[in-house]
Design a protein around this motif. Sequence first.
Motif, PDB file in Angstrom:
ATOM      1  N   HIS A 152     -23.020  -1.150  -2.718  1.00  0.00           N
ATOM      2  CA  HIS A 152     -21.799  -0.455  -3.225  1.00  0.00           C
ATOM      3  C   HIS A 152     -21.418   0.627  -2.266  1.00  0.00           C
ATOM      4  N   SER A 178     -24.817  -9.861  -0.974  1.00  0.00           N
ATOM      5  CA  SER A 178     -25.658  -8.963  -0.793  1.00  0.00           C
ATOM      6  C   SER A 178     -27.022  -9.746  -1.658  1.00  0.00           C
ATOM      7  N   THR A 179     -26.620 -10.583  -2.351  1.00  0.00           N
ATOM      8  CA  THR A 179     -27.931 -11.429  -3.006  1.00  0.00           C
ATOM      9  C   THR A 179     -28.648 -11.911  -1.984  1.00  0.00           C
ATOM     10  N   ASP A 219     -30.925  -1.606  -0.698  1.00  0.00           N
ATOM     11  CA  ASP A 219     -29.843  -2.294  -1.404  1.00  0.00           C
ATOM     12  C   ASP A 219     -28.749  -1.145  -1.456  1.00  0.00           C
ATOM     13  N   HIS A 236     -17.740  -7.195   0.537  1.00  0.00           N
ATOM     14  CA  HIS A 236     -16.543  -7.355  -0.207  1.00  0.00           C
ATOM     15  C   HIS A 236     -16.473  -6.572  -1.605  1.00  0.00           C
ATOM     16  N   LYS A 237     -17.490  -5.673  -1.850  1.00  0.00           N
ATOM     17  CA  LYS A 237     -16.999  -4.939  -3.027  1.00  0.00           C
ATOM     18  C   LYS A 237     -16.060  -3.381  -2.662  1.00  0.00           C
ATOM     19  N   SER A 296     -22.512  -4.841   0.545  1.00  0.00           N
ATOM     20  CA  SER A 296     -21.474  -6.042   0.118  1.00  0.00           C
ATOM     21  C   SER A 296     -20.302  -5.533   0.767  1.00  0.00           C
TER      22      SER A 296
HETATM   23  C1  LIG Z   1     -26.757  -2.707  -6.619  1.00  0.00           C
HETATM   24  C2  LIG Z   1     -26.234  -4.268  -6.305  1.00  0.00           C
HETATM   25  N1  LIG Z   1     -27.042  -4.969  -5.416  1.00  0.00           N
HETATM   26  C3  LIG Z   1     -26.743  -6.366  -5.117  1.00  0.00           C
HETATM   27  C4  LIG Z   1     -25.670  -7.046  -5.911  1.00  0.00           C
HETATM   28  C5  LIG Z   1     -25.392  -8.327  -5.478  1.00  0.00           C
HETATM   29  O1  LIG Z   1     -24.146  -8.242  -4.762  1.00  0.00           O
HETATM   30  P1  LIG Z   1     -23.299  -9.485  -4.136  1.00  0.00           P
HETATM   31  O2  LIG Z   1     -22.395  -9.770  -5.474  1.00  0.00           O
HETATM   32  O3  LIG Z   1     -22.717  -9.347  -3.033  1.00  0.00           O
HETATM   33  O4  LIG Z   1     -24.316 -10.609  -4.065  1.00  0.00           O
HETATM   34  C6  LIG Z   1     -24.917  -6.264  -6.752  1.00  0.00           C
HETATM   35  C7  LIG Z   1     -23.778  -6.861  -7.422  1.00  0.00           C
HETATM   36  O5  LIG Z   1     -23.151  -6.600  -8.419  1.00  0.00           O
HETATM   37  C8  LIG Z   1     -25.321  -4.938  -7.101  1.00  0.00           C
HETATM   38  O6  LIG Z   1     -24.446  -4.235  -7.910  1.00  0.00           O
END
Ligand SMILES: Cc1ncc(COP(=O)(O)O)c(C=O)c1O
Length: 473
Positions: free
Chosen positions: A200, A92-93, A197, A227-228, A225
């Motif tokens: 989760h 998600s980054t 975002d 993957h989460k 994400s």
């Molecule tokens: C709220 C939130 N946004 C974005 C991210 C980033 O996600 P990713 O690890 O898939 O890059 C995280 C990662 O923990 C997160 O908690």
Amino acid sequence: MMKRNQQKTPLLDALKQFAKRDPISFHVPGHKNGELFPPLAREYYQSILPLDMTELSGLDDLHAPHDVIKDAQDLAADYFGAEQTYFLVGGSTAGNMAMILAACTAEEKIIVQRNSHKSIFNSLELGGARPVFVAPEFDRKVNRYTAPDFNTFKEAIEQHPDAKAAVLTYPDYFGQTFNIKEMIDLAHEYNIPVLVDEAHGVHFSTNDNFPASSLDLGADVVVQSAHKMAPAMTMGSLLHMNSSRVNSNRVTHYLQMLQSSSPSYPIMASLDIARYFLASLSQDDVKAVMNSVSRIIAILDEKDAWQVLPTDDPLKITLQMQQGISAHEVYSLFEKEAIYPELATHDQILLIHGLTPFQYDKQLQNGIMRVKEQLKNVQNHATIETGNLFTKQIQELVMPYQTMHHRPARQVPLNQSAGCIAAEAITPYPPGIPFILKGERITDTHISIIKQLIHQGATIQHDDVTQRVSVFI
Ligand SMILES: Cc1ncc(COP(=O)(O)O)c(C=O)c1O
């Protein structure tokens, strides 16, 4: 309403078919379909390496999809109810960065929830945006900062109707949601796109047992994400577009800039698999998961030491420590029992239940019993008061990003940093939400809380925050 056959997995199928041909590799990657791999690791990697392909005929190209990757992305868009879905291999980054860079250029205003993930702040800095931060409310029911109040959000929009976008996080790490729809509707009255975002919340589209996805509530761009919370490989994520308020060509442009030109096929195929998995979950499957959550909560509930907090996402189980008990110390006790929670803050531990019934009840029960025994030896700590962190509800950076680029910085001990403007973010990890932002003025409250967090065992992403904090001169 889904129109496509969600039982299909076009990208996975293409990779499996390709591997069956016993192809001769005169191309990258260097492991040559897994033939060349050191024996010490082969056992673990051997089944996946034949799928670790590159952009060969029939396998499409993530950055110009027209074949099986396009089909897999279209199936995801159909399932999640998006106009267009992009597979992400940089988490998600990468998605958060692409959506923000696409919506807002240098020196343009953007309204941003202050307790966002660091990837949001990094994109603001990369793009040189002019963020207007809206502070979250401290919710006494869960003892944490959660989402901004609607009126604060409204005030920010009314003060800055020229903002190019609003960025919200929904749900938070702990599964807490809020009435995001009223914020989306308000922003749309000003023709401001809402970028969410939803890292989760990939499972929110599955069933009524979960809150609604912001995609269904009108958000313009949503990043998840996979993957989460779904069975996708780490870094496998999704970006959904659902409006023309953000230019999709700009999103595509930034995604190909930010992500590898050799995206991982196992990660991409796992997104195909995760979407298939979510689409295949039946009501009974979800009911079995919910029963399992109740069982686990019953095992975990340990009133003397902690209590289980209420949450909107039933898969997130948060233990609130009783006064004086450090969650970091209890977390270490869990780890000693080979029980690995997701994270600990100073007073809470978050455990994430999977989308499948839990099978280790006895092991968990015994582990918790031993943790309880050990608790007698845990030292009592003073409570850290974090409820007074955000003194201003709407705030801009003290120094714009453009100035920061040219301004020299120096290092000072944390104790001497009050009043200085931070030249780096200070971020406890997890959850990865910067405690002090780059460009924000450091206060005595910040310093006192950081010292207490470190004392109680929090991990800060920094080599030695007490000795060296980088501040602008
Ligand atoms: C709220 C939130 N946004 C974005 C991210 C980033 O996600 P990713 O690890 O898939 O890059 C995280 C990662 O923990 C997160 O908690």
